[in-house]
Scaffold this active site. Structure first.
Site, PDB file in Angstrom:
ATOM      1  N   CYS A 109       0.743  -1.192  -0.028  1.00  0.00           N
ATOM      2  CA  CYS A 109      -0.270   0.128   0.048  1.00  0.00           C
ATOM      3  C   CYS A 109       0.863   1.359   0.057  1.00  0.00           C
ATOM      4  O   CYS A 109       0.455   2.428  -0.524  1.00  0.00           O
ATOM      5  CB  CYS A 109      -1.023   0.062   1.336  1.00  0.00           C
ATOM      6  SG  CYS A 109      -2.180  -1.119   1.018  1.00  0.00           S
ATOM      7  N   ASP A 110       1.889   1.328   0.693  1.00  0.00           N
ATOM      8  CA  ASP A 110       2.871   2.444   0.742  1.00  0.00           C
ATOM      9  C   ASP A 110       3.454   2.716  -0.541  1.00  0.00           C
ATOM     10  O   ASP A 110       3.379   3.909  -1.091  1.00  0.00           O
ATOM     11  CB  ASP A 110       4.019   2.178   1.801  1.00  0.00           C
ATOM     12  CG  ASP A 110       3.554   2.508   3.123  1.00  0.00           C
ATOM     13  OD1 ASP A 110       2.895   3.815   3.236  1.00  0.00           O
ATOM     14  OD2 ASP A 110       4.188   2.133   4.140  1.00  0.00           O
ATOM     15  N   PHE A 111       4.090   1.706  -1.359  1.00  0.00           N
ATOM     16  CA  PHE A 111       4.622   1.839  -2.590  1.00  0.00           C
ATOM     17  C   PHE A 111       3.322   2.129  -3.579  1.00  0.00           C
ATOM     18  O   PHE A 111       3.555   2.844  -4.448  1.00  0.00           O
ATOM     19  CB  PHE A 111       5.464   0.625  -2.962  1.00  0.00           C
ATOM     20  CG  PHE A 111       6.704   0.596  -2.391  1.00  0.00           C
ATOM     21  CD1 PHE A 111       7.837   1.644  -2.773  1.00  0.00           C
ATOM     22  CD2 PHE A 111       7.041  -0.524  -1.527  1.00  0.00           C
ATOM     23  CE1 PHE A 111       8.729   1.336  -2.071  1.00  0.00           C
ATOM     24  CE2 PHE A 111       8.313  -0.275  -1.079  1.00  0.00           C
ATOM     25  CZ  PHE A 111       9.239   0.565  -1.378  1.00  0.00           C
TER      26      PHE A 111
END
Length: 415
Positions: free
Chosen positions: A182-184
């Site tokens: 989700c971060d990337f």
């Protein structure tokens, strides 16, 4: 007498795709920094603001090079950026930020909603200094809604998005992805939104700015395939199926005679026929119950048994070679050692070694996507905390040495 041939003219220097775009990054950990890294890879000038003496916590994550003060990961995430150590929570630090924004095209941040406002950095304050600026704001659950103020990191976002619920074996606990997806993903969506907003300004000749509001969890929503439609129209909740896709057969993770795992995809009637013939069971391809995918899903165990029997008598290399020769998608489930030593990955240059200013090199993923013209590049690895503070504030804002020394003594800046 013939004249000597002219020396070839040097190739013209082609500006990078985002050359001339200036971005200010006020972010920590992964999502906003990754969005800014993508912009920087394509030539944008990125000034990364970090708190003096603290810096982005990403500097402390993972392994460190010998004698290094920041992690290997930081060298990749901080590449092509100028590190300015500035405490934007102070009045003077905020004023310096305001002056930097006057020449910026983009501001990207990923603090919890309300944090910047608490420091006096409201969107009205930002636009007063740069009316046409693009502001990208990434947070756990977005800038509005009843969960606006709930804290959330990547693992929380994975769980909230529906991804974790369908990941893992049916009789085992739900499993998060092994990487911060989700971060990337938020970095990718954020960079896409920024470039789209910039292009919209250019094509529509608009001088007004734009604000991008992106929640970590919602970056996975477009990847949920038909799960929303199943629930909305049929009331069905998609459950975990492990390495076996529930919508197509045969396919999934299979073990070879070497004890290793490979992933085989038998998607589509023609691929299925090639696969089942390759494993020595053309009779199954002719059977009525296997003519369509729906029947193959229903009778999956029969197909898997045939594939497993064939694989048990073959090594991984032998099985993959025979399946690929039959034009069947099959690949070893690779470790990072397998990935980085694979001829295809090496040929594509997917990992690069970048020289460090203090000597040696650091490995990092190559910029993506590849472009025939105006390609991305790594110009330098992540800087030391505050390495560009004096240069930026002196050369661009005109602060003299005495003023810089005073600000450093008072903890407003770091160098």
């Amino acid at each position: 007498m013939t004249s000597a041939p002219h020396a070839p003219s040097p190739a013209p220097v082609v500006p990078a795709a985002l050359d001339g775009i200036r971005a200010i990054e006020i972010g920590t950990f992964i999502s906003a920094p990754f969005a800014a890294t993508l912009l920087a890879d394509f030539g944008a000038e990125v000034i990364k603001l970090e708190l003096p003496d603290i810096g982005d916590p990403m500097r402390t994550l993972g392994e460190y090079p010998p004698g290094g003060d920041s992690s290997y990961w930081w060298s990749a995430m901080g590449r092509n950026k100028r590190s300015v150590a500035l405490d934007v929570r102070t009045d003077e630090g905020r004023e310096i930020l305001g002056r930097l924004l006057e020449s910026a095209d983009v501001l990207v941040e990923n603090f919890r909603p309300g944090t910047l406002e608490r420091w006096g950095i409201t969107m009205d304050w930002v636009r007063a200094r740069r009316p046409g600026i693009i502001v990208a704001r990434i947070s756990g659950y977005g800038q509005d809604g009843p969960w606006r103020d709930v804290p959330g990191f990547d693992r929380n976002a994975q769980a909230f998005s529906g991804l974790v619920y369908v990941t893992g074996e049916p009789d085992m606990p739900p499993q998060q992805a092994g990487l911060p997806l989700c971060d990337f993903n938020a970095g990718l969506w954020g960079a896409f939104g920024i470039v789209t907003a910039l292009l919209g300004q250019l094509r529509q000749r608009r001088e007004s700015g734009n604000e991008i509001d992106l929640a970590l969890y919602e970056t996975m929503i477009p990847f949920l395939k038909d799960m929303p439609q199943r629930f909305r129209h049929q009331g069905r909740v998609t459950e975990r199926t492990g390495n076996t896709p529930d919508y197509v057969a045969p396919g999934g993770a299979y073990r070879t005679g070497s004890g290793e795992w490979i992933f085989i995809s038998g998607t589509g009637d023609r691929v299925f026929e090639r696969l089942i013939t390759a494993v020595g069971r053309p009779d199954l391809a002719a059977a009525e119950q296997f003519r369509q995918n729906k029947g193959r899903v229903t009778h999956r165990p029969v197909l898997d048994a045939a594939i497993n029997e064939w694989l048990a008598a073959r090594s991984t290399d032998e099985a993959i070679a025979q399946l690929q020769a039959a034009d069947v998608p099959a690949v070893k489930i690779q470790s990072i050692r397998d990935v980085m030593t694979h001829p295809q990955v090496i040929a594509r240059g997917n990992f690069i070694d970048v020289p460090q200013p203090e000597g040696g090199q650091v490995c990092m993923p190559a910029p993506l996507p590849r472009m025939a013209d105006m390609p991305p590049q790594v110009r330098w690895p992540g800087e030391h905390l505050g390495q560009s503070t004096r240069r930026v504030l002196r050369d661009e804002l005109g602060l003299d040495d005495a003023e810089l020394a005073r600000l450093a003594r008072e903890g407003v800046i770091g160098a």
